[in-house]
Design a protein around this motif. Structure first.
Motif, PDB file in Angstrom:
ATOM      1  N   ILE A 239       0.845  -1.202   0.000  1.00  0.00           N
ATOM      2  CA  ILE A 239       0.000   0.000   0.000  1.00  0.00           C
ATOM      3  C   ILE A 239       0.882   1.253   0.000  1.00  0.00           C
ATOM      4  O   ILE A 239       0.613   2.212  -0.723  1.00  0.00           O
ATOM      5  CB  ILE A 239      -0.972  -0.011   1.206  1.00  0.00           C
ATOM      6  CG1 ILE A 239      -2.082  -1.030   0.965  1.00  0.00           C
ATOM      7  CG2 ILE A 239      -1.575   1.364   1.432  1.00  0.00           C
ATOM      8  CD1 ILE A 239      -3.088  -1.136   2.089  1.00  0.00           C
ATOM      9  N   ASP A 240       1.950   1.213   0.808  1.00  0.00           N
ATOM     10  CA  ASP A 240       2.869   2.364   0.830  1.00  0.00           C
ATOM     11  C   ASP A 240       3.458   2.606  -0.557  1.00  0.00           C
ATOM     12  O   ASP A 240       3.555   3.742  -1.029  1.00  0.00           O
ATOM     13  CB  ASP A 240       4.022   2.119   1.817  1.00  0.00           C
ATOM     14  CG  ASP A 240       3.544   2.174   3.267  1.00  0.00           C
ATOM     15  OD1 ASP A 240       2.424   2.673   3.493  1.00  0.00           O
ATOM     16  OD2 ASP A 240       4.292   1.708   4.143  1.00  0.00           O
ATOM     17  N   CYS A 241       3.871   1.529  -1.160  1.00  0.00           N
ATOM     18  CA  CYS A 241       4.506   1.630  -2.478  1.00  0.00           C
ATOM     19  C   CYS A 241       3.504   2.175  -3.509  1.00  0.00           C
ATOM     20  O   CYS A 241       3.803   3.087  -4.283  1.00  0.00           O
ATOM     21  CB  CYS A 241       5.015   0.242  -2.873  1.00  0.00           C
ATOM     22  SG  CYS A 241       6.158   0.262  -4.227  1.00  0.00           S
ATOM     23  N   TRP A 242       2.290   1.612  -3.502  1.00  0.00           N
ATOM     24  CA  TRP A 242       1.256   2.089  -4.445  1.00  0.00           C
ATOM     25  C   TRP A 242       0.932   3.564  -4.191  1.00  0.00           C
ATOM     26  O   TRP A 242       0.752   4.337  -5.105  1.00  0.00           O
ATOM     27  CB  TRP A 242      -0.024   1.256  -4.295  1.00  0.00           C
ATOM     28  CG  TRP A 242       0.005  -0.039  -5.041  1.00  0.00           C
ATOM     29  CD1 TRP A 242       0.522  -0.254  -6.276  1.00  0.00           C
ATOM     30  CD2 TRP A 242      -0.518  -1.300  -4.602  1.00  0.00           C
ATOM     31  NE1 TRP A 242       0.357  -1.570  -6.643  1.00  0.00           N
ATOM     32  CE2 TRP A 242      -0.282  -2.229  -5.627  1.00  0.00           C
ATOM     33  CE3 TRP A 242      -1.171  -1.729  -3.438  1.00  0.00           C
ATOM     34  CZ2 TRP A 242      -0.684  -3.553  -5.548  1.00  0.00           C
ATOM     35  CZ3 TRP A 242      -1.569  -3.055  -3.365  1.00  0.00           C
ATOM     36  CH2 TRP A 242      -1.312  -3.967  -4.398  1.00  0.00           C
ATOM     37  N   GLU A 243       0.859   3.907  -2.897  1.00  0.00           N
ATOM     38  CA  GLU A 243       0.518   5.285  -2.569  1.00  0.00           C
ATOM     39  C   GLU A 243       1.607   6.249  -3.068  1.00  0.00           C
ATOM     40  O   GLU A 243       1.304   7.319  -3.616  1.00  0.00           O
ATOM     41  CB  GLU A 243       0.349   5.419  -1.056  1.00  0.00           C
ATOM     42  CG  GLU A 243      -0.501   6.621  -0.664  1.00  0.00           C
ATOM     43  CD  GLU A 243      -0.649   6.740   0.848  1.00  0.00           C
ATOM     44  OE1 GLU A 243      -0.769   5.695   1.528  1.00  0.00           O
ATOM     45  OE2 GLU A 243      -0.649   7.867   1.348  1.00  0.00           O
ATOM     46  N   ALA A 244       2.848   5.852  -2.875  1.00  0.00           N
ATOM     47  CA  ALA A 244       3.954   6.683  -3.373  1.00  0.00           C
ATOM     48  C   ALA A 244       3.860   6.841  -4.892  1.00  0.00           C
ATOM     49  O   ALA A 244       4.128   7.909  -5.442  1.00  0.00           O
ATOM     50  CB  ALA A 244       5.293   6.059  -2.976  1.00  0.00           C
ATOM     51  N   MET A 245       3.476   5.771  -5.556  1.00  0.00           N
ATOM     52  CA  MET A 245       3.329   5.849  -7.024  1.00  0.00           C
ATOM     53  C   MET A 245       2.238   6.852  -7.398  1.00  0.00           C
ATOM     54  O   MET A 245       2.393   7.638  -8.328  1.00  0.00           O
ATOM     55  CB  MET A 245       2.971   4.478  -7.598  1.00  0.00           C
ATOM     56  CG  MET A 245       4.042   3.428  -7.479  1.00  0.00           C
ATOM     57  SD  MET A 245       3.499   1.931  -8.362  1.00  0.00           S
ATOM     58  CE  MET A 245       4.136   0.651  -7.345  1.00  0.00           C
ATOM     59  N   THR A 246       1.139   6.838  -6.653  1.00  0.00           N
ATOM     60  CA  THR A 246       0.049   7.777  -6.994  1.00  0.00           C
ATOM     61  C   THR A 246       0.521   9.218  -6.771  1.00  0.00           C
ATOM     62  O   THR A 246       0.176  10.104  -7.554  1.00  0.00           O
ATOM     63  CB  THR A 246      -1.226   7.529  -6.142  1.00  0.00           C
ATOM     64  OG1 THR A 246      -0.939   7.792  -4.765  1.00  0.00           O
ATOM     65  CG2 THR A 246      -1.751   6.134  -6.289  1.00  0.00           C
ATOM     66  N   ILE A 247       1.312   9.423  -5.727  1.00  0.00           N
ATOM     67  CA  ILE A 247       1.824  10.784  -5.462  1.00  0.00           C
ATOM     68  C   ILE A 247       2.640  11.265  -6.661  1.00  0.00           C
ATOM     69  O   ILE A 247       2.525  12.408  -7.108  1.00  0.00           O
ATOM     70  CB  ILE A 247       2.679  10.784  -4.170  1.00  0.00           C
ATOM     71  CG1 ILE A 247       1.781  10.541  -2.959  1.00  0.00           C
ATOM     72  CG2 ILE A 247       3.458  12.086  -4.023  1.00  0.00           C
ATOM     73  CD1 ILE A 247       2.531  10.229  -1.667  1.00  0.00           C
ATOM     74  N   MET A 248       3.456  10.364  -7.188  1.00  0.00           N
ATOM     75  CA  MET A 248       4.312  10.750  -8.317  1.00  0.00           C
ATOM     76  C   MET A 248       3.505  11.033  -9.577  1.00  0.00           C
ATOM     77  O   MET A 248       3.771  12.001 -10.299  1.00  0.00           O
ATOM     78  CB  MET A 248       5.335   9.635  -8.604  1.00  0.00           C
ATOM     79  CG  MET A 248       6.425   9.468  -7.580  1.00  0.00           C
ATOM     80  SD  MET A 248       7.244  10.995  -7.090  1.00  0.00           S
ATOM     81  CE  MET A 248       7.699  11.695  -8.646  1.00  0.00           C
ATOM     82  N   LEU A 249       2.544  10.182  -9.866  1.00  0.00           N
ATOM     83  CA  LEU A 249       1.752  10.391 -11.091  1.00  0.00           C
ATOM     84  C   LEU A 249       0.926  11.674 -10.995  1.00  0.00           C
ATOM     85  O   LEU A 249       0.836  12.448 -11.955  1.00  0.00           O
ATOM     86  CB  LEU A 249       0.837   9.191 -11.349  1.00  0.00           C
ATOM     87  CG  LEU A 249       1.556   7.875 -11.655  1.00  0.00           C
ATOM     88  CD1 LEU A 249       0.540   6.744 -11.878  1.00  0.00           C
ATOM     89  CD2 LEU A 249       2.449   8.005 -12.890  1.00  0.00           C
ATOM     90  N   GLU A 250       0.347  11.887  -9.837  1.00  0.00           N
ATOM     91  CA  GLU A 250      -0.446  13.117  -9.665  1.00  0.00           C
ATOM     92  C   GLU A 250       0.453  14.349  -9.796  1.00  0.00           C
ATOM     93  O   GLU A 250       0.074  15.344 -10.422  1.00  0.00           O
ATOM     94  CB  GLU A 250      -1.132  13.103  -8.289  1.00  0.00           C
ATOM     95  CG  GLU A 250      -2.334  12.173  -8.246  1.00  0.00           C
ATOM     96  CD  GLU A 250      -2.849  11.929  -6.830  1.00  0.00           C
ATOM     97  OE1 GLU A 250      -2.139  12.290  -5.871  1.00  0.00           O
ATOM     98  OE2 GLU A 250      -3.941  11.353  -6.705  1.00  0.00           O
ATOM     99  N   ALA A 251       1.651  14.263  -9.201  1.00  0.00           N
ATOM    100  CA  ALA A 251       2.581  15.400  -9.301  1.00  0.00           C
ATOM    101  C   ALA A 251       2.981  15.639 -10.747  1.00  0.00           C
ATOM    102  O   ALA A 251       3.080  16.793 -11.190  1.00  0.00           O
ATOM    103  CB  ALA A 251       3.819  15.134  -8.443  1.00  0.00           C
ATOM    104  N   GLY A 252       3.194  14.567 -11.479  1.00  0.00           N
ATOM    105  CA  GLY A 252       3.561  14.697 -12.896  1.00  0.00           C
ATOM    106  C   GLY A 252       2.458  15.388 -13.686  1.00  0.00           C
ATOM    107  O   GLY A 252       2.718  16.272 -14.517  1.00  0.00           O
TER     108      GLY A 252
END
Lengths: 837, 116
Positions: A239-252
């Motif tokens: 979940i942490d890993c997926w959440e970090a991925m969402t942070i990156m995509l949203e930031a992009g």
């Protein structure tokens, strides 16, 4: 009237006759390309220093410090904390749009800056603090800021995190810099990309984000609703890993929207020219579409790619830019230019040329060993053109040609191209490749597609459909672009200074340069009675050096998901989106490791000299040779010249030395199959060099091929020593053809210099094709050409201002001649100019 | 002390030098980076290198300095290390003063603190 102004009055035809292709390009490219090409700053270093005017960018460090303090309060898991740093930067960094630009985005805050991430390592931070030229103005104030950033991050960096996880002895040897390069971190090196997931038009960031949110929701539900068992334990990390991925995509996506807003503001409030206003509105529309949604046009596709690359360079220091641009952008070119006729061919070439320029301007602050090893460029952006589709059919398209035409117009030294040649490549494509080489670009290099596909299957077991997607992960090394085949990070530490193998045979593994026992404690060479004993010692030293580098990288790869997570790269990789595991987790990868072999050919030439002059001719004893090498040949000049001139040398179709070369490679191949990467796959050797031959010159002691400490090493791969290939180009090819390019290693770099006057016109093209036919028939996997005359290079040395745009092939990459050190320039001039036909 | 311990000590020295507060750094008159017995390592942009004479147990900052000429591994030091007390210090002359040449680390001065 100045000489430059006079030259500008000369006709294109006259300049073509003089083969001054840089002037031809300037006169024939569009005004837009001319402006954009001249508006960028060269980010490659000359020797240890950047070009005047290029400055280190302090913005990331300051923003990261800001978000670190906030993140400490929140006590986020590490991977999320890291993603938030990056997101904070993308949300707040300075952005700009260059006049005339249709593509936007830069890794730093201003065009003349090189990106610096002080969270990476103290060693790099220290180097920046010590840098004599790259501190931005006002210098005194900036030094204080740099000092503040160094002090703040000291003890908190990735370097600090990873160092204690390694074996102390191994790490000291690696850190000595004598046999290998770089720290084994997953945030410095060459990041492959899962282009089959990302670049086929089926999905973009918003689609992946939706999928990630669903994954998080499902895992969260399981944790809170299932009966507690060990089965759910790994879901917390996922979940942490997926959440970090969402942070990156949203930031992009937010970052792209910032560009859309800026472009729209410029168009609506500041731009007086109606044509430019329309262009800016199109830029805005483009950035509203990508990377959130899949591209619909060539411009959107190129912009999408550019964002993907720039975000990756915010997350990691990238030494390479793996890309297959004609293959993935080709369908958009086909639609825009050939089907819907929305773009003219020239308009498309303008876009493609700008894409090359945007890539050429990228710069991240690199440590000195990289600056010296990759003189004149920021990293090896070797883009792969041509090749075959997954079904084996020819993949060359109109964009393949457009890229090569654009390259001749913009004449950037980085990126360069490598053309995947196969028997079905059309003559039209080969002609474009030839023209690029004839115009002195030094690229594309030519790769033998059937050989390399077979090689990928042989060494790493890639299925044929995946092997056929291959691109260059760095300068030379093939890697598929598929879910399990792509390699997320190739750590540069598995780069061996191979000349040390033969040096250590004579020093029993002790390295006099760094004053420590580096290699194996082999038998005393003075007591060797026959050549077999030399070979045995060589084999032990080879295993010792390669074993060290592989151990360290294996350890780095195994610990990377915890110590250096890559949330952005994970977010654009199917295997991580699917599993919730960091992209560098070896269990998700098939494995595509290789050892880059710098300074390799010295081994064969040195061994041949020992065999011939000591054991066969008995002209010298091992004692005498050891004395001479210990003295760095000083006081033994006649003997040294004997070892240079009267021992067989690689590249002359001489079985005496060629058999030794093949023996060395097969001994390494044996060991390559014994060593395994953390994914369980092999570690084949890939001899090539970049400018490591110059960088390592003062670290490699005297060798039996007659070389002294400090002399430039050979230019690398399987290229013969400069000036030592005396029997013509066919003899070089025949020597190289004795190597099995499928089973003896991963790939083999071959530099060749050809005469530009000999290869002029149609006749030249015919001769070059005949040369390539021999090359292909002999089963070689690589060749690259320099086609610039000695006269031009000498003139550029004495009058560099006039020859700013002359490009040369160094080894695995091209550089502007004036941007490489004098020693490297001399080494290129020394290479034999081969007459063919 | 085991070899691993010695190496740990060397690495700790190197790391602590990297973490030393920058504002307090003052260049001494005689520094290792100006000595002809000093070899800059390949990574030495940050200022690390080794001595070609002294071995790992040496300590030239001690009073009096300790000289080890016997151990296996070399003495790791830094460009800016104060070598004022070292009896093996020999001032070198530089060839490449602007730092744009490669591979002549003993004869170059690309570091800001080593400029004339």
């Amino acid at each position: 009237m100045t000489a430059e102004a006079a030259r500008n009055l000369e006709s294109v035809e006259d300049l073509e006759k003089k083969q001054q292709w840089w002037w031809v390009a300037e006169k024939t490219r569009s005004r837009r390309l001319d402006y954009l090409r001249k508006a960028i700053w060269k980010k490659g270093a000359i020797g240890g220093l950047y070009n005047p005017g290029v400055k280190v960018d302090l913005e990331f460090g300051l923003l990261a410090m800001e978000s670190w303090n906030a993140a400490q309060v929140l006590a986020d898991p590490k991977v999320i904390q890291f993603a938030k740093h990056l997101a904070h930067y993308l949300d707040n960094k300075t952005i700009f749009i260059t006049d005339h630009a249709q593509l936007v985005g830069y890794v730093g805050s201003l065009p003349h800056t090189v990106f610096w991430d002080p969270t990476m390592g103290e060693m790099l931070n220290e180097e920046i603090y010590n840098d004599s030229t790259a501190i931005p103005e006002p210098v005194e104030e900036s030094i204080k800021t740099v000092a503040e950033l160094c002090d703040f991050w000291a003890g908190k960096t990735m370097q600090s995190e990873i160092l204690p996880t390694f074996d102390i002895e191994d790490m000291m040897k690696v850190m000595s810099g004598a046999v290998g390069w770089g720290l084994p971190m997953s945030r410095t090196g060459y990041s492959g990309k899962d282009y089959e997931y990302l670049m086929t038009g089926k999905r973009a960031f918003q689609d992946i984000l939706d999928e990630l949110n669903q994954k998080i929701e499902e895992a969260d539900y399981r944790i809170h609703n299932e009966t507690p068992t060990p089965e759910i334990l790994d879901l917390y990390d996922k979940i942490d890993c997926w959440e970090a991925m969402t942070i990156m995509l949203e930031a992009g996506m937010r970052h792209a929207k910032r560009y859309a807003r800026l472009a729209r503001t410029l168009a609506e409030q500041f731009e007086a020219d109606s044509t430019r206003r329309e262009e800016l509105l199109l830029v805005a529309e483009t950035c509203e579409q990508v990377p959130a949604k899949p591209p619909r046009s060539l411009q959107e596709s190129l912009q999408y790619d550019l964002f993907i690359q720039l975000f990756s360079r915010t997350e990691a220091v990238e030494g390479a830019w793996p890309s297959r641009p004609d293959y993935y952008h080709g369908p958009y070119y086909q639609k825009d230019v050939n089907e819907k006729k929305r773009l003219t061919e020239q308009a498309a070439i303008d876009l493609v040329g700008e894409f090359l320029i945007r890539a050429a301007e990228v710069g991240q602050y690199k440590p000195r060993w990289t600056k010296e090893g990759l003189q004149g460029i920021d990293g090896t952006w070797v883009w792969t053109l041509g090749g075959v589709n997954k079904d084996g059919s020819d993949a060359c398209n109109d964009l393949t040609i457009a890229f090569m035409k654009a390259a001749r117009q913009v004449r950037v030294a980085n990126p360069t191209f490598a053309l995947r040649w196969h028997p079905e490549v059309r003559d039209e494509v080969m002609r474009e490749a030839f023209e690029c080489i004839r115009h002195g670009l030094g690229y594309p290099s030519i790769r033998n597609d059937p050989v390399l596909i077979e090689n990928a299957m042989f060494w790493h077991g890639h299925p044929v459909e995946e092997a056929r997607t291959w691109l260059h992960q760095a300068c030379m090394s093939p890697a598929p672009t598929t879910k399990h085949g792509f390699q997320p990070m190739r750590m540069a530490s598995a780069t061996a200074n191979c000349a040390k193998i033969i040096e250590y045979v004579f020093t029993r593994g002790f390295d006099k340069t760094v004053n420590m026992q580096m290699g194996a404690l082999t038998d005393d060479p003075r007591k060797f009675m026959d050549f077999e004993e030399v070979k045995t010692a060589w084999s032990a030293q080879m295993e010792s050096i390669f074993g060290l580098l592989v151990r360290v990288v294996n350890r780095g790869r195994a610990t990377a998901p915890k110590t250096c997570p890559r949330p952005y790269l994970s977010a654009i990789s199917e295997r991580s989106v699917e599993t919730g595991m960091d992209v560098c987790d070896p269990s998700l990868s098939r494995g595509n490791a290789w050892i880059t072999g710098f300074t390799w050919v010295e081994n064969a030439d040195s061994l041949a000299a020992v065999k011939k002059l000591v054991f066969d001719d008995k002209k010298y004893t091992m004692d005498q040779l050891c004395d001479a090498l210990e003295a760095d040949w000083e006081g033994h000049e006649a003997m040294r010249l004997d070892f240079v001139n009267n021992a067989p040398k690689w590249g002359n179709d001489d079985d005496y030395v060629d058999d030794i070369m093949v023996w060395c490679l097969r001994d390494v191949a044996r060991f390559s199959k014994e060593m395994k990467c953390p994914s369980g796959n092999n570690w084949p050797l890939l001899p090539e060099n970049v400018s490591g031959n110059i960088h390592y010159a003062n670290m490699v002691g005297a060798l039996p091929n007659g070389r002294r400490l400090g002399d430039a090493l050979y230019d690398g791969g399987i290229s013969p020593g400069p000036g030592l290939d005396k029997k013509g180009p066919t003899a070089v090819l025949k020597s190289c053809g004795k190597i099995n390019h499928v089973e003896d290693g991963r790939a083999f770099l071959l530099n060749q210099r050809l005469s530009p006057s000999q290869l002029a016109g149609e006749k030249g093209f015919t001769m070059w094709k005949a040369y390539l036919k021999t090359w292909a028939d002999l089963g070689l996997d690589h060749v690259q050409f320099n086609m610039v005359s000695d006269e031009t290079l000498r003139a550029a040395q004495s009058d560099p201002e006039k020859y700013q745009e002359v490009i040369v092939r160094v080894a695995g990459y091209s550089a502007h001649f004036v941007d490489i050190s004098r020693k490297t320039q001399d080494n290129i001039i020394q290479r034999t100019v081969q007459g063919i036909g | 002390m085991s070899r691993r311990d010695e190496l740990r000590k060397v690495q700790a020295g190197r790391l602590s030098a990297q973490r030393a507060p920058k504002a307090t750094q003052v260049k001494a008159e005689k520094i290792c980076g100006l000595c002809s017995n000093y070899s800059e390592g390949a990574f030495s942009g940050e200022g690390a290198g080794s001595c070609r004479i002294l071995k790992v147990k040496s300590d030239i900052s001690a009073d009096p300095p300790k000289y080890d000429l016997e151990s296996t591994d070399g003495y790791q030091t830094m460009n800016l290390m104060d070598a004022g007390k070292c009896q093996y210090y020999e001032k070198m002359s530089f060839v490449d003063k602007d730092g744009t040449e490669c591979s002549d680390p003993r004869y170059r001065r690309s570091m800001r603190q080593m400029q004339d």
